[in-house]
Design an enzyme around this catalytic site. Structure first.
Site, PDB file in Angstrom:
ATOM      1  N   HIS A 176      -4.354   3.051   5.796  1.00 26.95           N
ATOM      2  CA  HIS A 176      -5.636   2.938   5.104  1.00 26.95           C
ATOM      3  C   HIS A 176      -6.486   4.164   5.441  1.00 26.95           C
ATOM      4  O   HIS A 176      -6.315   4.782   6.498  1.00 26.95           O
ATOM      5  CB  HIS A 176      -6.382   1.686   5.564  1.00 26.95           C
ATOM      6  CG  HIS A 176      -5.766   0.409   5.103  1.00 26.95           C
ATOM      7  ND1 HIS A 176      -6.484  -0.772   5.054  1.00 26.95           N
ATOM      8  CD2 HIS A 176      -4.526   0.102   4.680  1.00 26.95           C
ATOM      9  CE1 HIS A 176      -5.711  -1.735   4.613  1.00 26.95           C
ATOM     10  NE2 HIS A 176      -4.504  -1.231   4.389  1.00 26.95           N
TER      11      HIS A 176
ATOM     12  N   GLU B  74      -9.506   4.429   6.537  1.00 25.46           N
ATOM     13  CA  GLU B  74     -10.226   4.330   7.812  1.00 25.46           C
ATOM     14  C   GLU B  74      -9.315   4.613   9.003  1.00 25.46           C
ATOM     15  O   GLU B  74      -9.721   5.308   9.951  1.00 25.46           O
ATOM     16  CB  GLU B  74     -10.829   2.928   7.980  1.00 25.46           C
ATOM     17  CG  GLU B  74     -11.806   2.548   6.899  1.00 25.46           C
ATOM     18  CD  GLU B  74     -11.182   1.811   5.714  1.00 25.46           C
ATOM     19  OE1 GLU B  74     -11.891   1.005   5.088  1.00 25.46           O
ATOM     20  OE2 GLU B  74      -9.988   2.038   5.416  1.00 25.46           O
TER      21      GLU B  74
END
Length: 149
Positions: free
Chosen positions: A54, A56
């Site tokens: 992801h 993040e």
């Protein structure tokens, strides 16, 4: 700190993801003291063939490596989609001071809907602000999924 400017930079990363057939989630990590962008990234799940890549997580891994430190104290993350619980826990674990996100994750119910799970006595509590440039972020996601159909 110019929140709209930094979210616009995160949106640029999301557009790059869109152009590379990734779910268009982009983000940046900013030094809270100097307002300099430390790291930029986007979802790389398809590229890496790994569901954990992801935006993040990529930001955190790259910034820790770049700064040679395990905590990202006094940093601010801007991301175009509300972080999932995996990413929310990682954000807390590395002590990111503030999180600004664009679109709410209505499908998977991200960090805002599960805040109570993060409120434990011994966890770092990141300040969270949602809905920043929400319509721009939502539009990019809707266009991506429309393109897939």
């Amino acid at each position: 700190m110019n929140i709209d400017y930094f979210m616009s930079e995160a949106i640029k990363e999301a557009k790059f993801a869109f152009d590379n057939d990734e779910v268009p989630v982009g983000g940046i990590l900013v030094d809270n003291n100097t307002n300099e962008i430390i790291e930029r990234s986007y979802n790389k799940i398809n590229k890496e063939q790994n569901a954990i890549f992801h935006c993040e997580i990529n930001l955190i891994i790259n910034a820790c490596k770049k700064l040679s430190q395990k905590y990202l104290n006094d940093t601010v993350m801007f991301v175009t989609l509300e972080p999932c619980m995996m990413c929310a826990c990682a954000i807390s674990e590395v002590h990111i001071k503030k999180l600004y996100f664009g679109a709410y994750d209505e499908k998977n119910r991200g960090i805002e809907n599960n805040k109570f799970k993060l409120i434990r006595e011994n966890t770092f509590k990141t300040e969270i602000y949602g809905g920043i440039m929400e319509n721009d972020c939502k539009k990019l996601l809707k266009n991506f999924f429309k393109k897939l159909r």
